[in-house]
Design a protein around this motif. Structure first.
Motif, PDB file in Angstrom:
ATOM      1  N   ASP A 143       0.808  -1.223   0.000  1.00 44.85           N
ATOM      2  CA  ASP A 143       0.000   0.000   0.000  1.00 44.85           C
ATOM      3  C   ASP A 143       0.838   1.269   0.000  1.00 44.85           C
ATOM      4  O   ASP A 143       0.312   2.361  -0.167  1.00 44.85           O
ATOM      5  CB  ASP A 143      -0.913   0.043   1.241  1.00 44.85           C
ATOM      6  CG  ASP A 143      -1.851  -1.140   1.277  1.00 44.85           C
ATOM      7  OD1 ASP A 143      -2.251  -1.599   0.191  1.00 44.85           O
ATOM      8  OD2 ASP A 143      -2.155  -1.620   2.383  1.00 44.85           O
ATOM      9  N   GLY A 144       2.132   1.143   0.279  1.00 47.43           N
ATOM     10  CA  GLY A 144       2.987   2.330   0.317  1.00 47.43           C
ATOM     11  C   GLY A 144       3.812   2.371   1.589  1.00 47.43           C
ATOM     12  O   GLY A 144       3.857   1.399   2.344  1.00 47.43           O
ATOM     13  N   ALA A 145       4.454   3.539   1.801  1.00 50.78           N
ATOM     14  CA  ALA A 145       5.355   3.661   2.951  1.00 50.78           C
ATOM     15  C   ALA A 145       4.684   4.445   4.061  1.00 50.78           C
ATOM     16  O   ALA A 145       3.840   5.306   3.811  1.00 50.78           O
ATOM     17  CB  ALA A 145       6.639   4.366   2.523  1.00 50.78           C
ATOM     18  N   ARG A 146       5.039   4.115   5.310  1.00 45.53           N
ATOM     19  CA  ARG A 146       4.648   4.976   6.431  1.00 45.53           C
ATOM     20  C   ARG A 146       5.874   5.177   7.314  1.00 45.53           C
ATOM     21  O   ARG A 146       6.749   4.307   7.378  1.00 45.53           O
ATOM     22  CB  ARG A 146       3.459   4.417   7.219  1.00 45.53           C
ATOM     23  CG  ARG A 146       3.735   3.165   7.982  1.00 45.53           C
ATOM     24  CD  ARG A 146       2.498   2.715   8.766  1.00 45.53           C
ATOM     25  NE  ARG A 146       2.767   1.425   9.377  1.00 45.53           N
ATOM     26  CZ  ARG A 146       2.631   1.156  10.672  1.00 45.53           C
ATOM     27  NH1 ARG A 146       2.209   2.098  11.506  1.00 45.53           N
ATOM     28  NH2 ARG A 146       2.888  -0.045  11.152  1.00 45.53           N
ATOM     29  N   ARG A 147       5.896   6.335   7.950  1.00 47.39           N
ATOM     30  CA  ARG A 147       7.063   6.705   8.764  1.00 47.39           C
ATOM     31  C   ARG A 147       6.663   6.740  10.230  1.00 47.39           C
ATOM     32  O   ARG A 147       5.696   7.412  10.587  1.00 47.39           O
ATOM     33  CB  ARG A 147       7.596   8.064   8.301  1.00 47.39           C
ATOM     34  CG  ARG A 147       8.305   7.964   6.972  1.00 47.39           C
ATOM     35  CD  ARG A 147       8.681   9.289   6.386  1.00 47.39           C
ATOM     36  NE  ARG A 147       9.635   9.085   5.298  1.00 47.39           N
ATOM     37  CZ  ARG A 147       9.323   8.604   4.106  1.00 47.39           C
ATOM     38  NH1 ARG A 147       8.066   8.280   3.813  1.00 47.39           N
ATOM     39  NH2 ARG A 147      10.273   8.423   3.181  1.00 47.39           N
ATOM     40  N   VAL A 148       7.445   6.035  11.065  1.00 47.13           N
ATOM     41  CA  VAL A 148       7.148   5.961  12.499  1.00 47.13           C
ATOM     42  C   VAL A 148       8.374   6.470  13.256  1.00 47.13           C
ATOM     43  O   VAL A 148       9.487   5.983  13.029  1.00 47.13           O
ATOM     44  CB  VAL A 148       6.880   4.484  12.912  1.00 47.13           C
ATOM     45  CG1 VAL A 148       6.629   4.378  14.409  1.00 47.13           C
ATOM     46  CG2 VAL A 148       5.720   3.908  12.120  1.00 47.13           C
ATOM     47  N   PRO A 149       8.193   7.446  14.167  1.00 44.95           N
ATOM     48  CA  PRO A 149       9.341   7.866  14.973  1.00 44.95           C
ATOM     49  C   PRO A 149       9.917   6.651  15.698  1.00 44.95           C
ATOM     50  O   PRO A 149       9.162   5.840  16.255  1.00 44.95           O
ATOM     51  CB  PRO A 149       8.739   8.870  15.970  1.00 44.95           C
ATOM     52  CG  PRO A 149       7.481   9.342  15.328  1.00 44.95           C
ATOM     53  CD  PRO A 149       6.959   8.174  14.507  1.00 44.95           C
ATOM     54  N   PHE A 150      11.241   6.533  15.682  1.00 47.55           N
ATOM     55  CA  PHE A 150      11.867   5.365  16.311  1.00 47.55           C
ATOM     56  C   PHE A 150      11.413   5.220  17.758  1.00 47.55           C
ATOM     57  O   PHE A 150      11.210   4.111  18.249  1.00 47.55           O
ATOM     58  CB  PHE A 150      13.401   5.480  16.241  1.00 47.55           C
ATOM     59  CG  PHE A 150      14.091   4.265  16.784  1.00 47.55           C
ATOM     60  CD1 PHE A 150      14.218   3.119  16.028  1.00 47.55           C
ATOM     61  CD2 PHE A 150      14.574   4.247  18.085  1.00 47.55           C
ATOM     62  CE1 PHE A 150      14.822   1.983  16.536  1.00 47.55           C
ATOM     63  CE2 PHE A 150      15.181   3.112  18.611  1.00 47.55           C
ATOM     64  CZ  PHE A 150      15.303   1.982  17.833  1.00 47.55           C
ATOM     65  N   ASN A 151      11.234   6.362  18.429  1.00 45.50           N
ATOM     66  CA  ASN A 151      10.868   6.287  19.849  1.00 45.50           C
ATOM     67  C   ASN A 151       9.426   5.828  20.071  1.00 45.50           C
ATOM     68  O   ASN A 151       9.021   5.625  21.217  1.00 45.50           O
ATOM     69  CB  ASN A 151      11.180   7.624  20.539  1.00 45.50           C
ATOM     70  CG  ASN A 151      12.693   7.787  20.703  1.00 45.50           C
ATOM     71  OD1 ASN A 151      13.354   6.928  21.279  1.00 45.50           O
ATOM     72  ND2 ASN A 151      13.257   8.858  20.151  1.00 45.50           N
ATOM     73  N   ASP A 152       8.662   5.638  19.002  1.00 43.05           N
ATOM     74  CA  ASP A 152       7.307   5.049  19.115  1.00 43.05           C
ATOM     75  C   ASP A 152       7.255   3.648  18.499  1.00 43.05           C
ATOM     76  O   ASP A 152       6.173   3.058  18.372  1.00 43.05           O
ATOM     77  CB  ASP A 152       6.274   5.921  18.378  1.00 43.05           C
ATOM     78  CG  ASP A 152       6.148   7.298  18.991  1.00 43.05           C
ATOM     79  OD1 ASP A 152       6.456   7.442  20.191  1.00 43.05           O
ATOM     80  OD2 ASP A 152       5.752   8.239  18.254  1.00 43.05           O
ATOM     81  N   PHE A 153       8.377   3.143  18.040  1.00 39.12           N
ATOM     82  CA  PHE A 153       8.374   1.887  17.266  1.00 39.12           C
ATOM     83  C   PHE A 153       8.124   0.660  18.156  1.00 39.12           C
ATOM     84  O   PHE A 153       7.444  -0.270  17.766  1.00 39.12           O
ATOM     85  CB  PHE A 153       9.718   1.747  16.532  1.00 39.12           C
ATOM     86  CG  PHE A 153       9.809   0.547  15.642  1.00 39.12           C
ATOM     87  CD1 PHE A 153       9.049   0.473  14.475  1.00 39.12           C
ATOM     88  CD2 PHE A 153      10.638  -0.527  15.951  1.00 39.12           C
ATOM     89  CE1 PHE A 153       9.125  -0.642  13.640  1.00 39.12           C
ATOM     90  CE2 PHE A 153      10.719  -1.644  15.134  1.00 39.12           C
ATOM     91  CZ  PHE A 153       9.961  -1.696  13.975  1.00 39.12           C
TER      92      PHE A 153
END
Ligand code: FAD
Length: 277
Positions: A143-153
């Motif tokens: 579906d595509g890319a999503r970006r997650v802050p590392f500190n919420d991973f």
């Protein structure tokens, strides 16, 4: 008991698009990168997964680049790639320092940053660096890319927000101002998982506006940012006061590698060493 490879299958995608289609259409599949963590579970007979997706040939995920002032590291970059990269050494020297401490040369040649992060061990050496650097994890599915802050991973012990049809494809790291610091305390210099690991960022010289950043591994179910300690240091509190606050932020356990008491004391010592340098 050593696990057997009989009755296990390996899918070989030719491209990232191919891999993502297989993950969605033929899953559940376990991604396999350098296999250094997966092989340990196989060897211990604890690897329950039977169907794997081999990412190793996807060279597009191995690049390390700077795009619009953001350091972008492909998930398949090995620890050796990180050590050798001019971009990493110049912009994120604490990551090169962490990669140098991973296993020995063989593990560095094969183990990847994506595998270190996805494996989600709170003792992973690159994790405090990515936490202190405010990195972003790029996850991709069909579906595509999503970006997650590392500190919420990470959401808990060995739990992440990654969905089964997603791959980690890259890490994006904005410029990190100030001086960077990395320390790992283990049983010996090589081939030892950390008892405690720390990455820090602090003002250099007159850069008084830079807020300190402190990240620790092996002191909680996930890698942590010590936010209350950071705030105390930013307010100008003494190192002793910051150490007391830090002890309240850590929740280490006793395990085969160390004790909670030792981990707390060493974390406080590392903080003092970092601030004194
Ligand atoms: C002898 C030895 C010493 C070691 N020493 C250290 C050490 O000092 N410090 C340290 O931190 N680690 C150490 N490790 C652990 C390991 O080498 C690292 O965690 C390594 O970075 C894992 O990368 P990999 O590519 O081999 O992961 P793999 O074993 O291929 O995969 C690990 C996990 O990540 C998942 N995965 C991999 N890539 C992706 C991706 N792109 N997207 C989504 N999921 C993915 C896999 O499904 C699996 O669950 C050691 C291991 C060994 C065997």
């Amino acid at each position: 008991m050593t696990g057997s490879i009989a009755n296990r299958s390996l899918l070989q995608p030719k491209s990232l698009a191919d891999a993502l289609k297989m993950l969605r259409g033929e899953g559940p599949l376990t991604p396999l990168a350098g296999c250094t963590d997966l092989y340990v579970s196989l060897n211990f007979g604890t690897l329950e997964d039977t169907r794997f997706l081999n990412l190793w040939g996807l060279d597009a995920l191995r690049t390390i680049d700077v795009r619009r002032d953001v350091l972008t590291i492909g998930a398949l970059a090995t620890h050796t790639d990180l050590i050798r990269s001019q971009h990493v050494r110049r912009r994120l020297p604490m990551l090169a320092a962490a990669a140098r401490e991973v296993g020995g040369v063989q593990i560095q040649n094969r183990g990847t940053i994506g595998g270190n992060v996805a494996n989600a061990s709170p003792a992973g050496d690159t994790l405090p660096v990515l936490a202190a650097a405010d990195a972003v994890v790029v996850l991709q599915s069909v579906d595509g890319a999503r970006r997650v802050p590392f500190n919420d991973f990470y959401t808990g012990y060995r739990q992440t927000v990654r969905r089964v049809d997603e791959l980690i494809v890259a890490f994006e790291i904005p410029p990190v101002p100030g001086r960077q610091w990395f320390r790992k305390v283990g049983t010996r210099a090589a081939q030892a998982i950390s008892k405690i690991v720390m990455a820090g960022v602090a003002p250099k010289g007159r850069q008084t506006k830079i807020a300190p950043r402190l990240a620790f591994g092996s002191v909680a179910p996930t890698v942590i940012r010590a936010r209350r300690t950071e705030a105390a240091l930013a307010r100008g509190e003494s190192i002793e006061a910051a150490q007391r606050i830090l002890l309240g932020e850590l929740v280490p356990i006793d395990d085969i590698r160390s004790t909670a008491v030792y981990r707390r004391q060493v974390a406080a010592n590392l903080l003092a060493a970092f601030m004194a340098e």
